[in-house]
Design a protein around this motif. Sequence first.
Motif, mmCIF file in Angstrom:
data_model
loop_
_atom_site.group_PDB
_atom_site.id
_atom_site.type_symbol
_atom_site.label_atom_id
_atom_site.label_comp_id
_atom_site.label_asym_id
_atom_site.label_seq_id
_atom_site.Cartn_x
_atom_site.Cartn_y
_atom_site.Cartn_z
ATOM 1 N N VAL A 1 34.678 -2.529 -31.793
ATOM 2 C CA VAL A 1 34.052 -0.625 -31.951
ATOM 3 C C VAL A 1 32.671 -1.453 -33.579
ATOM 4 O O VAL A 1 31.532 -1.267 -33.869
ATOM 5 C CB VAL A 1 34.850 0.252 -32.313
ATOM 6 C CG1 VAL A 1 33.733 1.056 -33.586
ATOM 7 C CG2 VAL A 1 34.964 0.600 -31.780
ATOM 8 N N ASP B 1 43.092 7.352 -30.838
ATOM 9 C CA ASP B 1 41.783 7.439 -29.466
ATOM 10 C C ASP B 1 42.334 8.638 -29.969
ATOM 11 O O ASP B 1 41.221 9.335 -28.588
ATOM 12 C CB ASP B 1 43.296 6.464 -28.196
ATOM 13 C CG ASP B 1 42.041 5.224 -28.442
ATOM 14 O OD1 ASP B 1 41.129 4.895 -29.551
ATOM 15 O OD2 ASP B 1 42.041 4.448 -27.478
ATOM 16 N N VAL C 1 26.610 -3.232 -32.465
ATOM 17 C CA VAL C 1 25.556 -3.652 -31.396
ATOM 18 C C VAL C 1 23.712 -2.995 -31.012
ATOM 19 O O VAL C 1 23.783 -2.381 -31.831
ATOM 20 C CB VAL C 1 26.332 -2.379 -30.341
ATOM 21 C CG1 VAL C 1 25.489 -2.312 -29.205
ATOM 22 C CG2 VAL C 1 28.311 -2.377 -30.305
ATOM 23 N N ARG D 1 20.697 -1.763 -26.319
ATOM 24 C CA ARG D 1 21.280 -2.484 -25.741
ATOM 25 C C ARG D 1 22.287 -0.206 -25.622
ATOM 26 O O ARG D 1 22.557 -0.148 -24.406
ATOM 27 C CB ARG D 1 22.697 -2.970 -26.270
ATOM 28 C CG ARG D 1 24.190 -2.992 -25.728
ATOM 29 C CD ARG D 1 24.290 -3.406 -24.348
ATOM 30 N NE ARG D 1 25.511 -3.922 -23.372
ATOM 31 C CZ ARG D 1 25.789 -2.501 -22.797
ATOM 32 N NH1 ARG D 1 24.655 -1.802 -22.641
ATOM 33 N NH2 ARG D 1 26.897 -2.393 -22.140
ATOM 34 N N GLN D 2 22.169 0.194 -26.873
ATOM 35 C CA GLN D 2 22.607 2.181 -27.298
ATOM 36 C C GLN D 2 21.513 2.608 -26.227
ATOM 37 O O GLN D 2 21.671 3.788 -26.183
ATOM 38 C CB GLN D 2 23.005 1.856 -28.556
ATOM 39 C CG GLN D 2 23.911 0.703 -29.572
ATOM 40 C CD GLN D 2 24.187 1.455 -30.550
ATOM 41 O OE1 GLN D 2 24.103 3.216 -31.039
ATOM 42 N NE2 GLN D 2 24.454 1.013 -31.617
ATOM 43 N N PHE D 3 20.348 1.683 -26.038
ATOM 44 C CA PHE D 3 18.587 2.558 -25.870
ATOM 45 C C PHE D 3 19.589 4.077 -24.497
ATOM 46 O O PHE D 3 19.247 4.986 -24.543
ATOM 47 C CB PHE D 3 17.608 2.309 -25.810
ATOM 48 C CG PHE D 3 16.383 3.238 -25.276
ATOM 49 C CD1 PHE D 3 15.802 3.688 -26.628
ATOM 50 C CD2 PHE D 3 15.730 2.749 -23.823
ATOM 51 C CE1 PHE D 3 15.186 4.845 -26.221
ATOM 52 C CE2 PHE D 3 15.153 3.390 -23.404
ATOM 53 C CZ PHE D 3 14.077 4.466 -25.380
ATOM 54 N N ARG E 1 32.379 -4.245 -34.343
ATOM 55 C CA ARG E 1 31.159 -5.058 -33.773
ATOM 56 C C ARG E 1 29.367 -4.566 -33.791
ATOM 57 O O ARG E 1 29.768 -3.356 -33.245
ATOM 58 C CB ARG E 1 30.856 -6.028 -31.768
ATOM 59 C CG ARG E 1 31.583 -7.315 -32.406
ATOM 60 C CD ARG E 1 31.612 -8.359 -31.316
ATOM 61 N NE ARG E 1 30.965 -7.412 -30.435
ATOM 62 C CZ ARG E 1 31.628 -7.884 -29.441
ATOM 63 N NH1 ARG E 1 32.611 -8.213 -28.958
ATOM 64 N NH2 ARG E 1 31.073 -7.482 -28.430
ATOM 65 N N GLN F 1 39.820 -2.988 -28.106
ATOM 66 C CA GLN F 1 38.976 -2.035 -28.167
ATOM 67 C C GLN F 1 38.446 -1.967 -29.344
ATOM 68 O O GLN F 1 37.825 -1.918 -30.036
ATOM 69 C CB GLN F 1 39.243 -0.565 -27.394
ATOM 70 C CG GLN F 1 39.102 -0.774 -25.584
ATOM 71 C CD GLN F 1 39.826 0.470 -25.206
ATOM 72 O OE1 GLN F 1 40.123 1.658 -25.833
ATOM 73 N NE2 GLN F 1 38.769 0.512 -24.171
ATOM 74 N N PHE G 1 22.284 5.063 -23.412
ATOM 75 C CA PHE G 1 22.569 5.984 -23.374
ATOM 76 C C PHE G 1 22.204 7.168 -24.330
ATOM 77 O O PHE G 1 22.670 8.281 -24.373
ATOM 78 C CB PHE G 1 24.210 5.712 -24.315
ATOM 79 C CG PHE G 1 24.827 4.625 -23.593
ATOM 80 C CD1 PHE G 1 25.566 4.558 -22.628
ATOM 81 C CD2 PHE G 1 24.856 3.104 -23.864
ATOM 82 C CE1 PHE G 1 26.288 3.830 -21.830
ATOM 83 C CE2 PHE G 1 25.665 1.966 -23.256
ATOM 84 C CZ PHE G 1 26.538 3.073 -22.404
#
Lengths: 516, 296, 315
Positions: free
Chosen positions: C12, C311, C16, C20-22, C14, C8, C24
């Motif tokens: 992070v 985390d 984005v 793709r985020q929109f 990478r 994971q 959210f």
Amino acid sequence: MKKRWLALLLAAAMVGGTLTGCGSSKESKGKDDTVELSFYMMNSPVQDQDRIMEKANEIIEEKIGAHMKLVNVDSATYAEKMNLMINSGDPWDLCFTASWGGINFYENAQKGAYADLTELLPKYAPETYKRIPEGLWDGVKIDDKIYASVNYQQWGAASRSGFRLRKDIADEVGFDWASLKGMPTLDALKEMDDFIGKALELHPEMIGWETSAIKSFYANEPLSWDMEEVGDILTPGWIRYTDPDTVINQFETEEFKAYCEIMRDWYNKGYVRKDGATVQDTSPDRKAAKFIAESTTGWPDSVDFEGNADMERMSMCTKETAPAVGVSNTRTVIKAGAGPNAAVAVNAQSENIEKAVELIELLNTDDELFMLITQGEEGVDHTYADDGTYSFVDGKYNFNYNEWQLGQSYSPDFTRALYDRNEAGDKQKESQTMVYEADKTAEVSPLTGFVFDATPVKTQIANCSSIIDEMVPALSSGSVDPETTIPEFIDRLKTAGVDDIIKEKQTQLDEWKAAK
Amino acid sequence: MREKQKITVSNVVIHIIFILLMLVCILPLLLVLGISFTDETSLLRDGYHLIPKVFSTGAYQYVFTGATSVLRAYAVTIFVTVVGTLCHILFMGMLAYCLTREEVTARNKISLFVYLPVLFNGGLVPTYILMTRFLHLKDTVWVLILVSIASATNVLIMKNFFKSIPQALIESARIDGCSEYRTFFSIVLPLSKPSLASIGLFVAIAYWNDWMTCSLYIETPKLQTLQYLLQSLMNNIGYLQANAGASQSMETAILNLPSEGARMATCILAVGPIIFLYPFLQKYFEKGLTIGAVKE
Amino acid sequence: MSRFKKNQGQMVKRKVPFKRQFPFYVMMMPGLFFITLLFYLPMPGILIAFKNFNPIDGIFGSEWMDPLFKNFEFFFKSDTAKTITFNTLLYNVLEAVLVTVIAIALSIMLNELKGKVSTTVYKGAILLPTFLSWIVIQYILFSLLSIDKGIFNNLIGREVQWYSEPFYWRIIMPLAYVWKNVGYYSVLYVAAIAGINTDYYEAAQLDGATKWQQIRHITLPLIKPTVIVLSLLWVGKLFSGGLGDWNAFYTLPNNAGALYGATDVIDTYVYRSLRTLGDYGMTAAVGLYQSLVGLILVFGSNHVIKKIDPDSALF
């Protein structure tokens, strides 16, 4: 992402713009040209208020072409809410104001929150203005400008303090209560010592004298000690009536020491509650008729006038369960704080200042209107029994006895309050007449018209008031030994800067006297 | 896991602990109930007792003389609580969920943005200005809802719950062609029911118990909430007593304030509905819990 | 578990694409809007701490204090500043630790009881006090502790002065706090435990792990993130407005002067000293001081947690 932050900043700036004090008040207009005037006061929720206000507004509209929107605010939050409204420029027209309980009449007037009524009162409220003794107007003046209309109460304006004792027990013990008349408070307490002792032997379940955490017979009752507070009652700095030019620290006096010693003695002898330093609510004790003696501010007393119903019973009791006699022992004086004890202020930002003053006049002169709002309708909300005593009807309109906030309940013809339609009512009228007469001849406090500006010593006042809150209840209920605690108390006050406060009060008082 | 419960020593100990705890939690409330049914003169004379020495319903009669306004206040309070809680959970839940997603690259920064107000706040004056002069919400039912609609604390707690949802489930939904919205509403939300329900319960309590907002912003009697009516019975006495010197009328006013019994009765009326509702809500919790438990 | 986390972590880094985020951001919109509206827009109010605030001139128009920190003076000059700072810390830490430990213990025990009816009843009962407001709790305490009418004094047949002895309140205050809040936290932890995959326990049972081992090695580690988040939030509230519950400290001891040494915290002290003055500037100043201390504490502990277990960090 940058755009988001930018948008955020913009939004913040926008609000910022409105946050800056433009202070304009938006007045919601009623139908046609009738202006709506809002009136804020402290009151518990009232049943059926719409019915009464509708009737009241018919009168108000006819007389001055306005509507009144009466807003009741819970008394526990009233001070906070009103200060919030003032400090955030929220529109309002009239409000109840006072110099106690955090309502901050002087502070708000100094800030410019209340409208200057000096010219307007004689013009738009001539009757209101004329009726009130000059000394009371001086009390709501700052720099010779009037900032509120005084609510002259049916209880009068002059103060006189004294004691109330159980009549039946005084007779039983053979105590000559009338001898307390005019006696200095310290001597009177010593005089009562023996009486309370004997009374408690006969009635061990009773309590000799009331002590509580919220009210100290010394710190809250300067008049009983022939003194008066300069500014707020709980901040250090009082004057003596015998030497009105010198500000003293009231906790550094012989009187305070002697009072604490007496209370300590009484505490040890079991005359007062063991938890007097912490008990908040004494009304259960009062309702249970437990007290043998208590202090009172009501008068005329039983020596001057027989039949004053308020003097014939202990507080919160009836004449049958706890018959009493009252005797006052102080001078009669209109204190500097008598004016802002209960008053109505107008918002300086209101668009209808003149109309608001007209409404004040109407409330103070139209007896029918005043009675309607404060007592409801006869036969519906209150009724008279066969013997002439009045009572309120359960579950109907009830103003919670807050008439003194709305306007003057004073009336020489007794048309602005409910009186029993029998002998008791007549007696009450008679005793109130005595009070009104006394108001005209009473001494006016040497401090009347002087307003203390606390700003230079705010830090010291804040620190002292928390110390006073902590120590005074313990000292004045006798739960601690004054021998060691008073010096400690005074030491702590000195560290907190009590002398700066006294000095500041003295300086301002001197300047004010010189200017006069 | 569904084997028959064995009676073990540890189980008995746990039961005993909880029974004791139960008493500690319930008895004080029963005491309030007892006092509320005690005759006033008996209260003054005999003191407080769990079982009334002299039984009386006078306190409740007193509170209910204004029955119409109490009923209306119940209606306002229920509306505010239901709408407020649903909006709160939906908005804060969506926010919290997004903050757990790896795709949102700025999530740490946004978390910080969400968290900061826990530490810093502007105080009452600017909030009051915002509500009254900027949003013009004074004296409307919306202000009662709006004031508690956001909570940074709840976002962070929910974020943590969402984290425990297996990534694989969400991934597979995406591969099946679910939009992010559908993933949230039809997969994530149902899976998080137990945690959302427990947060929701506390949001609801906060709405139910909030009387300060009403006292500061509401001026029309029609919009007064239940807690406001009840708190005003409970709070005023101290203030009035401390300032009783201002007018002789105040002594009469204090005398006419509700007795201790009536104040206890108001407590019962205030918490009663939530306590009665709780078993039903809890059934829903349990259902949510079992759904949560079988998730893979 | 740990390998999965590492993957994971790499993801992070990478980039984005925004498209793709929109979705959210759309979902975050209402939440962020209300947080901005309710919490950020009133923030200029912090300036009041440095101003001689006056309603006519508003927040921005009011004069600056001279000297700038004059509003802060009263708190630091008071002779009790040390006591109340100590009390604030003591009570918050004590209450945080007590509530957390007891709540975790209770939730684990609840989880062990498989009987449906009994757990439902128990949970309902310990949650009851959460429904009560502090003022009601004050009434309850008073009816228990009142000197002449109180139940305790009736039971022991002596007139103990509960409201005059500070020592009692060092115990009563945390107890009352735990009593009111432990149910709330237990329910949160029960929800957290319910979220644990039952496979872990089944696997552990197959390996012959005892109940105690299961608790230590599965339950506790897996609810650790929840514990950390709740504790961090607590640290934050520690200095900012005493959990919004400061009036517990004001109402519970019946505002008894004799107890201030044991019961005063920063908020109650400020409330009491400024009650008559009603000075917004001084109130804001103390608030700001509390916020700053809280900020340092939270960022400090968050930093430490990030090093140990990235985390679980708040941000």
